[in-house]
Design a protein around this motif. Structure first.
Motif, short mmCIF file in Angstrom:
data_model
loop_
_atom_site.label_atom_id
_atom_site.label_comp_id
_atom_site.label_asym_id
_atom_site.label_seq_id
_atom_site.Cartn_x
_atom_site.Cartn_y
_atom_site.Cartn_z
N THR A 1 13.89 10.82 -70.87
CA THR A 1 12.27 11.18 -69.82
C THR A 1 12.16 11.34 -68.33
O THR A 1 12.34 12.23 -67.83
CB THR A 1 11.85 9.18 -70.10
N VAL A 2 13.03 11.33 -67.49
CA VAL A 2 14.40 11.02 -66.31
C VAL A 2 14.64 12.63 -66.89
O VAL A 2 13.96 13.62 -66.15
CB VAL A 2 15.15 10.77 -66.38
N LEU A 3 15.12 13.37 -67.63
CA LEU A 3 15.63 15.27 -67.70
C LEU A 3 14.27 15.74 -68.23
O LEU A 3 14.95 17.05 -67.01
CB LEU A 3 16.68 15.08 -68.53
N SER A 4 14.04 14.71 -68.75
CA SER A 4 12.52 16.05 -68.94
C SER A 4 11.58 15.72 -68.02
O SER A 4 10.73 17.16 -67.81
CB SER A 4 11.55 15.21 -70.57
N ALA A 5 11.72 14.51 -67.44
CA ALA A 5 10.60 15.34 -65.54
C ALA A 5 11.44 16.02 -65.18
O ALA A 5 10.44 16.50 -64.30
CB ALA A 5 10.42 13.47 -65.44
N PHE A 6 12.66 16.05 -64.92
CA PHE A 6 13.52 16.63 -63.70
C PHE A 6 12.92 19.19 -64.01
O PHE A 6 12.57 19.16 -63.44
CB PHE A 6 14.70 16.76 -63.46
N ILE A 7 12.46 18.62 -65.96
CA ILE A 7 12.63 20.10 -66.06
C ILE A 7 10.99 20.27 -65.71
O ILE A 7 10.81 21.73 -65.79
CB ILE A 7 12.58 20.18 -67.82
N ALA A 8 10.37 19.46 -65.84
CA ALA A 8 8.94 19.53 -65.83
C ALA A 8 8.27 20.19 -63.91
O ALA A 8 7.60 20.50 -64.00
CB ALA A 8 7.84 18.46 -66.29
N ILE A 9 9.29 18.77 -63.80
CA ILE A 9 9.13 19.26 -61.83
C ILE A 9 9.91 21.43 -61.47
O ILE A 9 8.88 22.01 -60.80
CB ILE A 9 9.79 18.79 -60.90
N GLY A 10 10.63 21.53 -62.34
CA GLY A 10 11.24 22.51 -61.36
C GLY A 10 9.81 23.88 -62.42
O GLY A 10 9.73 24.60 -61.47
N VAL A 11 9.63 23.28 -63.44
CA VAL A 11 8.29 24.00 -64.21
C VAL A 11 7.12 24.60 -63.08
O VAL A 11 6.53 26.11 -62.69
CB VAL A 11 8.11 24.04 -65.19
N VAL A 12 6.75 23.08 -62.70
CA VAL A 12 6.01 23.30 -61.75
C VAL A 12 6.19 23.93 -60.25
O VAL A 12 5.09 24.93 -59.69
CB VAL A 12 5.55 22.06 -61.10
N ASN A 13 7.47 24.45 -59.85
CA ASN A 13 7.61 25.20 -58.50
C ASN A 13 7.84 26.11 -58.80
O ASN A 13 7.34 26.77 -57.78
CB ASN A 13 9.59 24.53 -58.23
N LEU A 14 8.11 26.47 -59.80
CA LEU A 14 8.66 27.83 -60.27
C LEU A 14 7.27 28.26 -60.52
O LEU A 14 6.21 29.53 -60.03
CB LEU A 14 8.75 28.21 -61.48
N LEU A 15 5.62 28.00 -60.97
CA LEU A 15 4.12 28.29 -61.14
C LEU A 15 3.91 27.94 -59.62
O LEU A 15 3.43 29.26 -59.74
CB LEU A 15 3.87 27.54 -62.03
N MET A 16 3.85 27.46 -58.54
CA MET A 16 3.65 27.38 -57.18
C MET A 16 3.93 28.70 -56.42
O MET A 16 3.49 29.89 -56.03
CB MET A 16 4.03 26.12 -56.49
N VAL A 17 5.85 28.84 -56.40
CA VAL A 17 6.57 30.15 -56.01
C VAL A 17 5.59 31.54 -56.46
O VAL A 17 5.63 32.46 -55.93
CB VAL A 17 7.54 30.36 -56.34
N ALA A 18 5.41 31.75 -57.80
CA ALA A 18 4.65 32.96 -58.29
C ALA A 18 3.60 32.56 -58.04
O ALA A 18 3.19 34.05 -57.84
CB ALA A 18 4.78 32.75 -60.03
N PHE A 19 3.01 32.14 -58.24
CA PHE A 19 1.29 31.97 -57.76
C PHE A 19 1.22 32.23 -55.85
O PHE A 19 0.91 33.61 -55.48
CB PHE A 19 0.59 30.49 -57.62
N VAL A 20 2.10 32.10 -55.58
CA VAL A 20 2.21 32.78 -53.51
C VAL A 20 2.72 33.98 -54.00
O VAL A 20 2.88 34.03 -53.29
CB VAL A 20 3.25 31.25 -53.21
N VAL A 21 3.55 34.76 -54.95
CA VAL A 21 4.51 35.48 -54.64
C VAL A 21 3.40 36.98 -54.50
O VAL A 21 3.52 37.71 -54.54
CB VAL A 21 5.95 35.56 -55.94
N THR A 22 2.27 36.45 -56.28
CA THR A 22 1.54 37.32 -55.59
C THR A 22 0.45 36.94 -55.33
O THR A 22 -0.50 38.41 -55.01
CB THR A 22 0.39 36.85 -57.96
N ALA A 23 0.09 36.21 -54.86
CA ALA A 23 -0.63 36.11 -53.56
C ALA A 23 -0.58 36.84 -52.50
O ALA A 23 -1.88 38.09 -51.67
CB ALA A 23 -1.08 34.92 -52.64
N ILE A 24 0.90 37.18 -52.14
CA ILE A 24 0.98 37.47 -51.06
C ILE A 24 1.15 38.98 -51.46
O ILE A 24 1.06 40.24 -50.47
CB ILE A 24 3.24 37.61 -50.55
#
Length: 130
Positions: A53-76
């Motif tokens: 559960t903990v490892l899965s949560a870390f992976i999901a958090i990483g996916v959220v961070n990647l999506l936020m970075v992708a959104f910011v990059v596309t917006a810029i």
């Protein structure tokens, strides 16, 4: 309404859906894969039954961070492309305006020089008649 607003709204909706769905799918997929294997995070002080559960949560958090970075990059990138497009459009307009002003000045200078030549020619003729 600007035509660029549709694309901005589409990107926003796309990333909103992705930021909700993808981490959930990632979390449960990772939890399923990890639970079938024996994973130990004993170094972190996490019990073996909670490690998946903990490892899965870390992976999901990483996916959220990647999506936020992708959104910011596309917006810029979109902001830069629209800024470049807007900056180039007035430059063409300014060049056309400058060309038109130069042409009108050239025309007025020619008219003034023509009228001064005519006046000087009239002065010569008027002196001869005296």
């Amino acid at each position: 309404r600007e035509p660029g607003n549709k694309t901005v709204l589409r990107k926003f909706v796309l990333f909103s859906v992705l930021i909700i769905v993808l981490p959930l799918v990632t979390f449960f997929s990772a939890k399923y894969v990890i639970s079938s294997r024996r994973v130990s995070l004993g170094l972190l002080g996490i019990a073996e039954q909670n490690a998946g559960t903990v490892l899965s949560a870390f992976i999901a958090i990483g996916v959220v961070n990647l999506l936020m970075v992708a959104f910011v990059v596309t917006a810029i990138a979109e902001d830069n492309s629209t800024a470049n497009h807007k900056a180039s459009a007035p430059a063409v307009s300014d060049a056309a305006t400058a060309f038109a002003v130069a042409k009108s000045r050239e025309k007025s200078v020619k008219e003034r020089s023509k009228s001064s030549r005519e006046r000087s020619a009239e002065g010569k003729y008027s002196k001869k008649s005296k």
